[in-house]
Design an enzyme around this catalytic site. Structure first.
Site, PDB file in Angstrom:
ATOM      1  N   LYS A  21       0.812  -1.215   0.000  1.00 52.45           N
ATOM      2  CA  LYS A  21       0.000   0.000   0.000  1.00 52.45           C
ATOM      3  C   LYS A  21       0.847   1.266   0.000  1.00 52.45           C
ATOM      4  CE  LYS A  21      -2.409   1.122   3.703  1.00 52.45           C
ATOM      5  NZ  LYS A  21      -3.503   1.243   4.689  1.00 52.45           N
ATOM      6  N   GLY A 140     -11.800   7.108  16.155  1.00 51.54           N
ATOM      7  CA  GLY A 140     -11.722   7.301  17.593  1.00 51.54           C
ATOM      8  C   GLY A 140     -11.987   8.751  17.952  1.00 51.54           C
ATOM      9  N   ASN A 170      -9.181  11.384  16.288  1.00 45.85           N
ATOM     10  CA  ASN A 170      -7.741  11.140  16.356  1.00 45.85           C
ATOM     11  C   ASN A 170      -7.208  10.866  14.953  1.00 45.85           C
ATOM     12  OD1 ASN A 170      -5.137  10.413  17.074  1.00 45.85           O
ATOM     13  ND2 ASN A 170      -5.717   8.356  17.732  1.00 45.85           N
ATOM     14  N   LYS A 347      12.542  10.974 -32.628  1.00 45.45           N
ATOM     15  CA  LYS A 347      13.176  10.193 -31.563  1.00 45.45           C
ATOM     16  C   LYS A 347      14.694  10.354 -31.622  1.00 45.45           C
ATOM     17  CE  LYS A 347      14.698   6.265 -31.930  1.00 45.45           C
ATOM     18  NZ  LYS A 347      16.055   5.605 -32.005  1.00 45.45           N
ATOM     19  N   HIS A 359       4.584  17.070 -41.944  1.00 42.93           N
ATOM     20  CA  HIS A 359       3.545  16.063 -42.140  1.00 42.93           C
ATOM     21  C   HIS A 359       4.127  14.661 -42.192  1.00 42.93           C
ATOM     22  CE1 HIS A 359       1.739  19.685 -44.010  1.00 42.93           C
ATOM     23  NE2 HIS A 359       2.785  19.666 -44.819  1.00 42.93           N
ATOM     24  N   ASN A 382      16.528   4.187 -39.896  1.00 45.80           N
ATOM     25  CA  ASN A 382      17.695   4.169 -39.009  1.00 45.80           C
ATOM     26  C   ASN A 382      18.093   2.789 -38.522  1.00 45.80           C
ATOM     27  OD1 ASN A 382      15.263   4.070 -37.583  1.00 45.80           O
ATOM     28  ND2 ASN A 382      16.153   4.961 -35.734  1.00 45.80           N
TER      29      ASN A 382
END
EC number: 2.7.7.23
Length: 450
Positions: A21, A140, A170, A347, A359, A382
């Site tokens: 968690k 509580g 609490n 990239k 384009h 590439n």
């Protein structure tokens, strides 16, 4: 001296997740990282994380946190049992112990500082954080006088109808005098419905207990399930948006946009609906982003416009236009005044000032000079099936539509590549290069079968 202990041993069954968690993400950081960060300004002498469920995984995730000590709780037998594990490792420590919960990530640093300073000035043995809730069911109840001295804490199930009318609850966050706490910790009993040791029980065992009521109850929201995680995400996102709107950023539809705490915006930035920021982002003055845009760990200059596009781990200069439907991938470096148009992917490539890829193009592992004009449908090929290779295009060169540049290849300055060409060899500056099959036309072709 101050020590901070974070309770992070729980399994979090209601999350229904393979992830512990405290490692669930919230606005780009784990829950427990946010809790640790909230106490950073206190500069504690010791920081301890009490781990249990998937302890090794939690430790590996947080190994980058300098000076963090890990304390194992096994088995997990309640909050009091968790803090008992500190007795041997904090032997001889003199000062205060601040106890935080690893699943309460919205605490502000100012609130924690006020808790510690208030504790020190009051002379109490323990000071607990409290909150008034509109619906305190399940929490509580804290009973205190007008001076803030706590007389009792009663769990919801044990409260009478009259006591349940008290909405002071609490929050489970405490500042203790360590010496006083260390004396009573061994006296805790598991004589309760859960058969666990509760840290709450130490409050009644200590001579003087005070409380500090938090101004904003959202700060002490705990997370036990996915719904509560989403609610806390909403609170944190609203804080971030409010901060940046106060700093001069316009969000056209704030609720539809999400940020990380590592975002930095210049003045007069406009964020359109459904625009999201991840990780460390820097956005320059007078930029306009969205709609439908993702900026992920990227740096954008001044007067940049991005429309319906993804910019990830890229650097973008001033006066650049991107999109719609463009994708800047990691290590893309786009220079001043460039234009990245629709359906363009870039990239690991650099584009010099004023270059345009308008384009339907893929630019990968390439270096483009200044004022390069890449024609529609141009591809830098590439990859040879094993390795990636580089394409270099000099200043003021242009490629015709539907060109393929097969790397490794270098195109000089002021070069023109004819439309439809496949270029496999270097082209010198000021040349025209055409690499395509010669057109052949056969008259009366349609009549061949007649």
């Amino acid at each position: 001296m101050l020590a901070v202990a974070v309770l992070a041993a729980g399994k979090g069954t209601r999350m229904k997740s393979a992830l512990p968690k405290v490692l669930q993400p919230l606005a780009g950081a784990t829950l427990v990282e946010r809790v640790l960060a909230s106490a950073k300004n206190l500069q504690p002498e010791r920081r301890l994380l009490i781990v249990g469920h998937q302890a090794e995984r939690v430790e590996q995730t947080l190994e980058h946190v300098n000076g963090l000590e890990f304390v194992l709780q096994s088995p997990q037998n309640g909050t009091g049992h968790a803090v008992q594990q500190l007795l041997p490792v904090m032997e001889g420590f003199e000062g205060e112990l601040l106890v935080l919960n690893g699943d309460v990530p919205l605490l502000r640093a100012a609130t924690i500082d006020a808790l510690v300073q208030g504790h020190r000035s009051s002379g109490a043995d323990v000071t607990l954080l409290t909150a008034r809730l509109a619906d305190p069911t399940g929490y509580g109840r804290v009973f205190a006088d007008t001076d803030g001295q706590v007389s009792n804490i009663i769990e919801h199930r044990d409260c009478s109808e009259e006591q349940r009318g008290n909405n002071l609850t609490n929050a489970g966050i405490y500042c203790f005098n360590w010496a006083a706490l260390a004396e009573v910790l061994p006296q805790l009993s598991n004589d309760n419905d859960q058969g666990e040791l509760y840290l709450t029980d130490t409050v009644a065992m200590l001579p003087r207990a005070m409380h500090l009521e938090v101004d904003d109850p959202d700060e002490v929201n705990g997370i036990n399930n996915r719904k509560q995680l989403a609610q806390c995400e909403g609170v944190l996102q609203q804080r971030l948006r409010d901060y940046w709107m106060d700093e001069g950023v316009t969000f056209v539809d704030p609720a539809s946009c999400t940020l990380s705490e590592d975002c930095r915006f210049g003045r007069d930035v406009v964020v359109e609906p459904q625009t999201h920021f991840r990780g460390c982002c820097s956005i320059g003055d007078n930029s306009k982003l969205g709609p439908g845009t993702l900026i992920d760990n990227a740096s954008l200059g001044d007067r940049v416009e991005v429309v319906q596009s993804v910019v990830r781990e890229a650097k973008v200069g001033d006066d650049v236009s991107i999109g719609p439907f463009a994708h800047l991938r990691p290590a893309a470096d786009v220079g001043h005044g460039c234009r990245i148009g629709n359906f363009v992917e870039v990239k690991k490539s650099s584009l010099g000032a004023g270059s345009k890829v308008n384009h339907l193009s893929y630019i990968g592992d390439a270096s483009l000079g200044e004022n390069v004009n890449v024609g529609a449908g141009t591809i830098t090929a590439n990859y040879d099936g094993v390795n990636k290779h580089q394409t270099v295009i000099g200043d003021h060169s242009k490629t015709g539509a539907n060109s393929v540049l097969v790397a490794p290849v270098t195109i000089g300055d002021h070069v023109t590549i004819g439309a439809g060409s496949t270029i496999t060899k270097d082209v010198p500056s000021k040349a025209l290069s055409i690499g395509r099959a010669r057109q052949m036309t056969k008259d009366n072709w349609a009549n061949r079968s007649i």
